[in-house]
Design a protein around this motif. Structure first.
Motif, short mmCIF file in Angstrom:
data_model
loop_
_atom_site.label_atom_id
_atom_site.label_comp_id
_atom_site.label_asym_id
_atom_site.label_seq_id
_atom_site.Cartn_x
_atom_site.Cartn_y
_atom_site.Cartn_z
N GLN A 308 0.82 -1.20 0.00
CA GLN A 308 0.00 0.00 0.00
C GLN A 308 0.86 1.26 0.00
N PRO A 309 0.64 2.18 -0.95
CA PRO A 309 1.39 3.44 -0.95
C PRO A 309 1.06 4.28 0.29
N PHE A 310 2.07 4.95 0.82
CA PHE A 310 1.81 5.84 1.94
C PHE A 310 2.97 6.83 2.07
N ALA A 311 2.76 7.82 2.93
CA ALA A 311 3.80 8.80 3.23
C ALA A 311 3.71 9.13 4.72
N VAL A 312 4.79 9.61 5.29
CA VAL A 312 4.83 10.01 6.69
C VAL A 312 4.71 11.52 6.77
N THR A 313 3.80 11.98 7.63
CA THR A 313 3.60 13.42 7.75
C THR A 313 4.71 14.07 8.56
N GLY A 314 4.80 15.36 8.45
CA GLY A 314 5.77 16.16 9.18
C GLY A 314 5.71 17.58 8.66
N GLY A 315 6.23 18.49 9.42
CA GLY A 315 6.19 19.89 9.01
C GLY A 315 6.15 20.78 10.24
N SER A 316 5.80 22.02 10.05
CA SER A 316 5.79 22.98 11.14
C SER A 316 4.36 23.29 11.58
N ALA A 317 4.26 24.06 12.66
CA ALA A 317 2.95 24.41 13.20
C ALA A 317 3.10 25.69 14.02
N PHE A 318 1.95 26.30 14.32
CA PHE A 318 1.91 27.50 15.16
C PHE A 318 1.30 27.15 16.51
N VAL A 319 1.92 27.65 17.58
CA VAL A 319 1.42 27.43 18.94
C VAL A 319 1.25 28.76 19.65
N ILE A 320 0.43 28.75 20.72
CA ILE A 320 0.24 29.94 21.56
C ILE A 320 0.78 29.62 22.95
N PRO A 321 1.83 30.30 23.40
CA PRO A 321 2.32 30.09 24.77
C PRO A 321 1.26 30.44 25.80
N VAL A 322 1.30 29.77 26.96
CA VAL A 322 0.26 29.99 27.96
C VAL A 322 0.26 31.41 28.51
N LYS A 323 1.38 32.09 28.50
CA LYS A 323 1.44 33.44 29.03
C LYS A 323 1.38 34.51 27.94
N ALA A 324 0.88 34.12 26.76
CA ALA A 324 0.72 35.09 25.67
C ALA A 324 -0.20 36.22 26.12
N LYS A 325 0.17 37.45 25.78
CA LYS A 325 -0.62 38.61 26.18
C LYS A 325 -1.81 38.86 25.26
N ASN A 326 -1.74 38.34 24.03
CA ASN A 326 -2.83 38.59 23.09
C ASN A 326 -3.19 37.29 22.36
N PRO A 327 -3.75 36.32 23.09
CA PRO A 327 -4.10 35.05 22.44
C PRO A 327 -5.19 35.19 21.38
N ASP A 328 -6.05 36.19 21.51
CA ASP A 328 -7.09 36.38 20.49
C ASP A 328 -6.46 36.70 19.14
N ALA A 329 -5.49 37.62 19.14
CA ALA A 329 -4.81 37.97 17.88
C ALA A 329 -3.98 36.80 17.38
N ALA A 330 -3.38 36.07 18.31
CA ALA A 330 -2.59 34.90 17.90
C ALA A 330 -3.46 33.88 17.20
N CYS A 331 -4.61 33.60 17.77
CA CYS A 331 -5.54 32.65 17.16
C CYS A 331 -5.96 33.12 15.77
N ALA A 332 -6.35 34.40 15.67
CA ALA A 332 -6.80 34.93 14.38
C ALA A 332 -5.70 34.86 13.33
N TRP A 333 -4.49 35.17 13.73
CA TRP A 333 -3.36 35.18 12.79
C TRP A 333 -3.06 33.78 12.30
N MET A 334 -3.01 32.82 13.23
CA MET A 334 -2.72 31.43 12.84
C MET A 334 -3.76 30.89 11.87
#
Length: 453
Positions: A308-334
């Motif tokens: 069966q053909p297949f591939a392994v995933t991988g790559g980058s991602a965006f996270v929000i640190p728990v002490k972020a001052k503007n999580p709303d903007a971070a969420c919208a941007w991501m």
């Protein structure tokens, strides 16, 4: 990714600073019940480094959707030690781009927020927006901890010129038939004075090791994210890789030869006929496109032992640190960086760039989102006039929907590093595959226990 660097995690350097800014069952700044979809104020982002035309187009698109937000972008590359140091000092960015293998590490330490509510606020369903295996990469303990991007599938790229000269058909390059593959690789290999001058099959064992393990039914982690490097099926995969390397001169000689490839240059291994077949990620087609008249390409999918053909995933991602001052903007941007519209803006930018280069080939974008991939392919991947390149591009599109996740683990990067150590030791004959994997498992478990224990 071919020739990718394994990030060197100084485990204690990562963990000790973290103790000052998190830990326990509940972070100090837990996930908001809801995210405001009309954010304002300043957004501090870190890690979106080396943005090319694709990245810049997405940044511009996201900025246009956050009209009331001032965006400050630190474009230096992500660094694990720097991240925990910044959190400990209070210099906390609102959003950070990192490799997906880091995500569960920081989730387990309560250093980043789960983002399920972020997806809900923007009415984006991660189960449909991304390939299932891509979402699995950033899922840990029944929560999603990051917004993923990109999925560069691997396949077997063929030097059709060499295959034709040796009378070998593409169908004979079949990873699901190990004994036949070794025989074919040996037939296609050449040497001078015992030193390889052409590899019949370059398995890229320390760059594509997880692909081989999964193809034999192996795994890197269990369902709970604990290391599982000592899975017996992993040893079967490494035993095959040793036989394959030995059939082409031995791993030490094969590695020395492959390290000499002009991988990104005009004398690369396909132009110079130094390989007959090689496992490569999709992005390498772009590297070879300037040399379309000097190579004769083809491709076949990478298959598991059941064919069966297949591939392994991988790559980058965006996270929000728990002490972020503007999580709303971070969420919208991501979110606005990974919509289909953002990816199409990126595809338009890439097409405009290619238009300025005579003979350039549009190979599409592999975004991590099936709907975006489909739309971009339909608009821009319309045929290059070179049958070999077109068939190669199509092969990658055929396997991208068959992705498998390596699983999310708090010890993700350590597991990858220890796996590579085990593969090298086994292929050099310093340890049996079982011994090498047992040692790797012990080291990975120590890391896991320190982070998640």
């Amino acid at each position: 990714m071919r020739r990718s660097k394994i990030v060197a995690l100084g485990l204690m350097a990562v963990l000790l600073p973290a103790s000052a800014c998190g830990g326990g069952s509940q972070p100090d700044n837990s996930e908001p019940a809801t995210f405001d979809t009309s954010p304002s104020g300043e957004l501090k982002a870190w890690g979106f480094d080396n943005a090319d035309d694709v990245g810049k187009a997405r940044l511009d698109y996201a900025k246009s959707k956050l009209g009331q937000v001032t965006i400050s972008l630190d474009a230096t590359g992500f660094d694990a030690q720097k991240f925990t140091t910044r959190l400990a000092s209070g210099d906390v960015p609102d959003v950070v781009q990192m490799d997906r293998q880091f995500v569960a590490t920081y989730a387990a330490q309560d250093l980043i927020m789960p983002v399920d509510a972020c997806f809900s606020a923007w009415k984006m369903d991660p189960k449909t927006q991304f390939y299932p295996a891509v979402t699995a990469d950033v899922s840990y303990q029944d929560k999603i901890w990051a917004v993923p991007q990109f999925f560069q599938p691997a396949a077997v790229m063929l030097n059709q010129r060499v295959l034709d000269a040796e009378g070998v058909q593409p169908s004979e390059i079949d990873t699901s038939k190990p004994d036949e593959l070794i025989a074919t690789a040996k037939k296609l290999s050449t040497a001078d004075g015992g030193k390889p001058t052409r590899l019949g099959f370059d398995a890229v064992p320390t760059g594509q090791g997880p692909l081989w393990l999964l193809s034999y039914g192996g795994r890197l982690v269990d369902d709970q994210g604990k290391p599982a490097l000592d899975d017996p099926n992993n040893a079967k995969a490494i035993a095959f890789l040793k036989k394959l390397a030995d059939a082409q001169g031995g791993y030490a000689k094969v590695k020395s030869f492959s390290d000499s490839f002009d991988f990104f240059g005009k004398n690369n291994q396909f132009v110079s006929d130094q390989v007959a077949a090689q496992v490569d990620a999709q992005w390498y087609v772009n590297v070879l496109s300037p040399y379309v008249k000097q190579v004769k390409l083809g491709a076949v999918p990478f298959k598991d032992q059941n064919g069966q053909p297949f591939a392994v995933t991988g790559g980058s991602a965006f996270v929000i640190p728990v002490k972020a001052k503007n999580p709303d903007a971070a969420c919208a941007w991501m979110i606005n960086l990974v919509t289909d519209e953002a990816w199409m803006a990126a595809a338009d930018a890439r097409a405009a760039t290619l238009k300025k280069t005579p003979g350039a080939i549009n190979t599409g974008l592999f975004t991590g989102s099936p709907s975006a991939d489909k739309a971009i392919k339909e608009k821009y991947v319309t045929g290059s006039g070179n049958a070999g390149f077109d068939q190669t591009i199509q092969t990658f599109y055929e396997v991208v929907g068959n992705g498998k996740s390596l699983g999310a683990s708090p010890a993700g990067q350590t597991i990858q590093s220890e796996l590579n150590n085990a593969i090298v030791a086994a292929l050099l004959g310093q340890k049996t595959p079982e011994q090498a994997l047992a040692d790797a498992q012990a080291a990975a478990m120590r890391a896991y226990d320190k982070i998640a224990g």
